[in-house]
Design a protein around this motif. Structure first.
Motif, mmCIF file in Angstrom:
data_model
loop_
_atom_site.group_PDB
_atom_site.id
_atom_site.type_symbol
_atom_site.label_atom_id
_atom_site.label_comp_id
_atom_site.label_asym_id
_atom_site.label_seq_id
_atom_site.Cartn_x
_atom_site.Cartn_y
_atom_site.Cartn_z
ATOM 1 N N GLU A 31 9.954 24.171 74.026
ATOM 2 C CA GLU A 31 9.637 23.520 72.752
ATOM 3 C C GLU A 31 10.597 22.370 72.507
ATOM 4 O O GLU A 31 11.724 22.367 73.004
ATOM 5 C CB GLU A 31 9.735 24.525 71.597
ATOM 6 N N VAL A 32 10.144 21.405 71.719
ATOM 7 C CA VAL A 32 10.964 20.249 71.336
ATOM 8 C C VAL A 32 11.106 20.241 69.818
ATOM 9 O O VAL A 32 10.160 20.553 69.094
ATOM 10 C CB VAL A 32 10.351 18.923 71.841
ATOM 11 N N LEU A 33 12.298 19.886 69.371
ATOM 12 C CA LEU A 33 12.561 19.782 67.941
ATOM 13 C C LEU A 33 12.270 18.357 67.486
ATOM 14 O O LEU A 33 12.864 17.397 67.982
ATOM 15 C CB LEU A 33 14.021 20.129 67.637
ATOM 16 N N LEU A 34 11.339 18.231 66.546
ATOM 17 C CA LEU A 34 11.022 16.951 65.925
ATOM 18 C C LEU A 34 11.261 17.098 64.431
ATOM 19 O O LEU A 34 11.327 18.215 63.916
ATOM 20 C CB LEU A 34 9.566 16.565 66.180
ATOM 21 N N GLY A 35 11.357 15.982 63.755
ATOM 22 C CA GLY A 35 11.518 16.034 62.311
ATOM 23 C C GLY A 35 10.544 15.094 61.633
ATOM 24 O O GLY A 35 10.312 13.983 62.119
ATOM 25 N N ARG A 36 9.970 15.542 60.536
ATOM 26 C CA ARG A 36 9.106 14.659 59.742
ATOM 27 C C ARG A 36 10.008 13.859 58.816
ATOM 28 O O ARG A 36 10.748 14.416 58.015
ATOM 29 C CB ARG A 36 8.074 15.431 58.937
ATOM 30 N N LYS A 37 9.930 12.524 58.952
ATOM 31 C CA LYS A 37 10.770 11.621 58.157
ATOM 32 C C LYS A 37 10.391 11.698 56.684
ATOM 33 O O LYS A 37 9.229 11.632 56.331
ATOM 34 C CB LYS A 37 10.604 10.176 58.636
ATOM 35 N N GLY A 42 9.427 4.711 59.233
ATOM 36 C CA GLY A 42 8.732 5.835 59.846
ATOM 37 C C GLY A 42 8.446 6.990 58.911
ATOM 38 O O GLY A 42 8.085 8.079 59.366
ATOM 39 N N LYS A 43 8.551 6.779 57.610
ATOM 40 C CA LYS A 43 8.307 7.846 56.631
ATOM 41 C C LYS A 43 6.966 8.528 56.926
ATOM 42 O O LYS A 43 5.946 7.872 57.128
ATOM 43 C CB LYS A 43 8.292 7.277 55.209
ATOM 44 N N GLY A 44 6.997 9.868 56.965
ATOM 45 C CA GLY A 44 5.796 10.653 57.213
ATOM 46 C C GLY A 44 5.538 10.946 58.679
ATOM 47 O O GLY A 44 4.792 11.864 59.003
ATOM 48 N N TYR A 45 6.139 10.176 59.581
ATOM 49 C CA TYR A 45 5.966 10.409 61.021
ATOM 50 C C TYR A 45 6.887 11.523 61.492
ATOM 51 O O TYR A 45 7.970 11.735 60.939
ATOM 52 C CB TYR A 45 6.337 9.161 61.827
ATOM 53 N N GLU A 117 17.263 13.379 55.433
ATOM 54 C CA GLU A 117 16.481 12.452 56.240
ATOM 55 C C GLU A 117 15.155 13.041 56.707
ATOM 56 O O GLU A 117 14.138 12.360 56.717
ATOM 57 C CB GLU A 117 17.316 12.022 57.451
ATOM 58 N N LEU A 118 15.163 14.313 57.149
ATOM 59 C CA LEU A 118 13.946 14.863 57.744
ATOM 60 C C LEU A 118 13.885 16.377 57.647
ATOM 61 O O LEU A 118 14.887 17.053 57.395
ATOM 62 C CB LEU A 118 13.785 14.406 59.193
ATOM 63 N N ASP A 119 12.667 16.884 57.880
ATOM 64 C CA ASP A 119 12.409 18.318 57.960
ATOM 65 C C ASP A 119 12.142 18.656 59.423
ATOM 66 O O ASP A 119 11.123 18.229 59.983
ATOM 67 C CB ASP A 119 11.183 18.701 57.115
ATOM 68 N N PRO A 120 13.058 19.411 60.071
ATOM 69 C CA PRO A 120 12.882 19.720 61.495
ATOM 70 C C PRO A 120 11.843 20.813 61.739
ATOM 71 O O PRO A 120 11.663 21.712 60.915
ATOM 72 C CB PRO A 120 14.274 20.177 61.923
ATOM 73 N N GLU A 121 11.177 20.697 62.882
ATOM 74 C CA GLU A 121 10.146 21.665 63.257
ATOM 75 C C GLU A 121 10.036 21.707 64.774
ATOM 76 O O GLU A 121 10.039 20.664 65.434
ATOM 77 C CB GLU A 121 8.814 21.236 62.633
ATOM 78 N N TRP A 122 9.929 22.911 65.340
ATOM 79 C CA TRP A 122 9.755 23.087 66.785
ATOM 80 C C TRP A 122 8.279 22.961 67.155
ATOM 81 O O TRP A 122 7.413 23.478 66.448
ATOM 82 C CB TRP A 122 10.257 24.461 67.217
ATOM 83 N N PHE A 123 8.010 22.301 68.298
ATOM 84 C CA PHE A 123 6.655 22.160 68.821
ATOM 85 C C PHE A 123 6.644 22.493 70.307
ATOM 86 O O PHE A 123 7.499 22.007 71.050
ATOM 87 C CB PHE A 123 6.150 20.711 68.674
ATOM 88 N N PRO A 124 5.653 23.281 70.765
ATOM 89 C CA PRO A 124 5.485 23.464 72.211
ATOM 90 C C PRO A 124 5.208 22.094 72.850
ATOM 91 O O PRO A 124 4.570 21.235 72.223
ATOM 92 C CB PRO A 124 4.263 24.377 72.330
ATOM 93 N N LEU A 125 5.668 21.907 74.090
ATOM 94 C CA LEU A 125 5.478 20.600 74.736
ATOM 95 C C LEU A 125 4.007 20.231 74.867
ATOM 96 O O LEU A 125 3.671 19.042 74.872
ATOM 97 C CB LEU A 125 6.154 20.570 76.106
ATOM 98 N N LEU A 130 1.508 13.889 68.759
ATOM 99 C CA LEU A 130 1.551 12.455 69.077
ATOM 100 C C LEU A 130 0.747 11.615 68.093
ATOM 101 O O LEU A 130 1.108 10.470 67.818
ATOM 102 C CB LEU A 130 1.076 12.218 70.511
ATOM 103 N N ALA A 131 -0.325 12.159 67.544
ATOM 104 C CA ALA A 131 -1.139 11.411 66.575
ATOM 105 C C ALA A 131 -0.405 11.194 65.252
ATOM 106 O O ALA A 131 -0.830 10.369 64.448
ATOM 107 C CB ALA A 131 -2.460 12.136 66.324
ATOM 108 N N HIS A 132 0.695 11.902 65.048
ATOM 109 C CA HIS A 132 1.474 11.787 63.814
ATOM 110 C C HIS A 132 2.872 11.241 64.097
ATOM 111 O O HIS A 132 3.819 11.519 63.355
ATOM 112 C CB HIS A 132 1.556 13.140 63.108
ATOM 113 N N MET A 133 2.968 10.474 65.196
ATOM 114 C CA MET A 133 4.222 9.846 65.593
ATOM 115 C C MET A 133 3.986 8.340 65.714
ATOM 116 O O MET A 133 2.853 7.871 65.609
ATOM 117 C CB MET A 133 4.696 10.429 66.938
#
Length: 171
Positions: A31-37, A42-45, A117-125, A130-133
């Motif tokens: 999994e990869v850790l991403l954050g919603r800005k 990039g707000k919302g991405y 700055e962001l809300d972190p969330e784990w995603f399986p690879l 990608l549609a929200h980045m």
């Protein structure tokens, strides 16, 4: 140093930033850790953890600092794996143009927590959103997360969101 066309034929250096993708093995998958800005560029991405280099700071130092500031995780500079550089050009909003140093890290301490700055969330690879980045991510992020490297320039269009040109990276 990366440059952008400046006035009167001169070339100006682009601001340097870093982005770090934290990976973990969880229940038999990576999994990869991403954050919603939450605000700003990039707000919302969903984005990797990172930001601007402070004066006198290296990209590695910035990545260690930014990962901690944005998620609460602690990573060691020796564990960062440099995966390349991206140059982003925004001809219709030149202040957004920048060079991003890309890192991946698999070793960390702590549990991710929301920041200003962001809300972190784990995603399986296989389920990276990608549609929200940013539009460029679909072109290079899956390869980097799979172990590859990237050296590319992306030019964004008048809408400030769509990649209109991609080319081999020029320092």
């Amino acid at each position: 140093m990366a440059t952008s066309a400046g006035g009167a034929g001169e070339r100006m250096p682009l601001p340097e930033v870093c982005v770090c993708y934290v990976l973990r093995e969880w229940e038999g998958r990576t999994e990869v850790l991403l954050g919603r800005k939450k605000h700003g560029l990039g707000k919302g991405y969903f984005v990797g953890l990172g930001g601007k280099l402070e004066p006198g700071e290296t990209a590695v130092e910035a990545a260690v600092r930014e990962v901690h500031e944005e998620s609460g995780l602690v990573v060691a500079s020796a564990d960062l794996d440099a995966r390349g550089r991206l140059r982003y050009l925004f001809p219709y909003r030149t202040a957004w143009s920048q060079v991003s140093n890309v890192f991946v890290v698999r070793e960390f301490a702590g549990a991710p927590a929301p920041s200003d700055e962001l809300d972190p969330e784990w995603f399986p690879l296989d389920a990276v959103p990608l549609a929200h980045m940013w539009d460029d991510a679909k072109h290079w992020l899956p390869g980097v997360l799979a172990g590859g490297r990237v050296e590319r320039t992306y030019v964004f269009g008048e809408d400030l969101a769509t990649v209109v040109e991609a080319r081999d990276h020029v320092a």
